[in-house]
Design an enzyme around this catalytic site. Sequence first.
Site, PDB file in Angstrom:
ATOM      1  N   TYR A 274       6.545 -10.110   6.926  1.00  0.00           N
ATOM      2  CA  TYR A 274       6.416  -8.673   7.161  1.00  0.00           C
ATOM      3  C   TYR A 274       6.966  -8.322   8.531  1.00  0.00           C
ATOM      4  O   TYR A 274       6.985  -9.153   9.438  1.00  0.00           O
ATOM      5  CB  TYR A 274       4.944  -8.244   7.109  1.00  0.00           C
ATOM      6  CG  TYR A 274       4.379  -8.098   5.719  1.00  0.00           C
ATOM      7  CD1 TYR A 274       4.449  -6.885   5.050  1.00  0.00           C
ATOM      8  CD2 TYR A 274       3.760  -9.170   5.075  1.00  0.00           C
ATOM      9  CE1 TYR A 274       3.923  -6.735   3.772  1.00  0.00           C
ATOM     10  CE2 TYR A 274       3.231  -9.036   3.792  1.00  0.00           C
ATOM     11  CZ  TYR A 274       3.319  -7.814   3.151  1.00  0.00           C
ATOM     12  OH  TYR A 274       2.807  -7.664   1.886  1.00  0.00           O
TER      13      TYR A 274
ATOM     14  N   ASP B 288       0.824  -1.211   0.000  1.00  0.00           N
ATOM     15  CA  ASP B 288       0.000   0.000   0.000  1.00  0.00           C
ATOM     16  C   ASP B 288       0.857   1.260   0.000  1.00  0.00           C
ATOM     17  O   ASP B 288       2.053   1.216   0.275  1.00  0.00           O
ATOM     18  CB  ASP B 288      -0.892   0.020   1.254  1.00  0.00           C
ATOM     19  CG  ASP B 288      -2.015  -0.997   1.182  1.00  0.00           C
ATOM     20  OD1 ASP B 288      -2.324  -1.483   0.076  1.00  0.00           O
ATOM     21  OD2 ASP B 288      -2.586  -1.309   2.251  1.00  0.00           O
TER      22      ASP B 288
END
EC number: 5.4.99.12
Lengths: 248, 248
Positions: A109, A51
């Site tokens: 992540y 994003d």
Amino acid sequence: MRYFIDISYKGTSYHGWQIQKNAHTLQVEIENALFRLLGVQTPIMASGRTDAGVHAKQQIAHFDTAEAIDIERLKYRLNRYFARDIVINSIVEVKPDAHARFNATERAYEYYVNQNKNPFLQELSYYFPKPLNVDLMNQAASKLLGVQDFESFSKVKTDVNNFICNITRAEWQIENVSLVFHVTANRFLRGMVRALVGTLLEVGLEKITVEDFKKIIEQKDRTAAGDAAPPKGLFLSKVTYPSSIYSN
Amino acid sequence: MRYFIDISYKGTSYHGWQIQKNAHTLQVEIENALFRLLGVQTPIMASGRTDAGVHAKQQIAHFDTAEAIDIERLKYRLNRYFARDIVINSIVEVKPDAHARFNATERAYEYYVNQNKNPFLQELSYYFPKPLNVDLMNQAASKLLGVQDFESFSKVKTDVNNFICNITRAEWQIENVSLVFHVTANRFLRGMVRALVGTLLEVGLEKITVEDFKKIIEQKDRTAAGDAAPPKGLFLSKVTYPSSIYSN
């Protein structure tokens, strides 16, 4: 010929990875660079989108060329082409059917939280000064492990047909001046890590219990979970492939 | 009442420390904040200026108030007032004649060089990919130690009446992914650390020898030294005072 390109980027100045009309995205920038340096339109396909504002220590994408290229020279020229917020770590030849998205077996992540104000991590971590119970956050995180339906942590607007992920690591660690959430899975849903972090912070604030957190998973309803944590603390850190994708 | 304020900042968005007409500087920002929070004009005096783009892990300044203030409350309100690139580490009461500039006995600077492109250090280090002989750079750095005239490393436009400094530390160290120059002295001249780093990098490139470097010091001529290294790698890291300045 197909190549995998290993990229690091600071996402601050980009509208995310994915190509969008009239927006400065990482995919657009990298495709523009390949077009300039190779002389032909060269689409790239990443392991997944990030994003706007999200960073990558390691993002992997594939692209094709009609003929073999000088890998080291292209890497050098790409690093010269880009400003310092995009770095090409390596380019490797892979089998013609290797796919950066479909062959990835694992994505990792990291989410950085800073409890003290730090002027040098302004765009690279979430400044969160309220006291946190990290022990409870880790108890809740452990409930994420295994194959489960994570619809509660997915954006509603999505094109997947199921919400099943296999999370193999989910833990908070103190690293230097930061509190870091490490999460690894075979796949992630849209907005999933930021929704997980936002909800785990509510556990850390003792606004919700570990038992509440477990129920939120079971509810399969995004409105049950907490707000998404801001993008600037999030890093895609590693994408894993089977060794069979490499040529030779 | 006089107070010392201990500040960290990322200098990227500022035209340096010192007040300038019509320019966004750190001193202006901090004085504006004190005026808003204390209700009276409150000038501050720092240990020394930093140039545009230069950072501080620790900068010290003093200011006066008519009455005793609630130190912890002011620190909290200042940290809320500023964006994340200015951080107030502490405020302490000092003797009424303690002076942030004149009483400082030692200043320490760090200069960060990165030989690999790193997207997360874009504004915090100098990306310098050419191979460097760090051993020679340290041999040259050792020639800086002691009480010497450093006019060769001072900007020509300056208001000091002599160029004598006592350098007590000057060495390069490898720290994580960075090569860091540590330099400590009783005082520094305008542009001195950046001129030292620029010239030491020429030694590292083997463009000039350690013997040449020694001669540059002796020449007392700024044109003899190398170009100034860019401001973004430079951090004021510590300012030292005698314990006698503190009240009680």
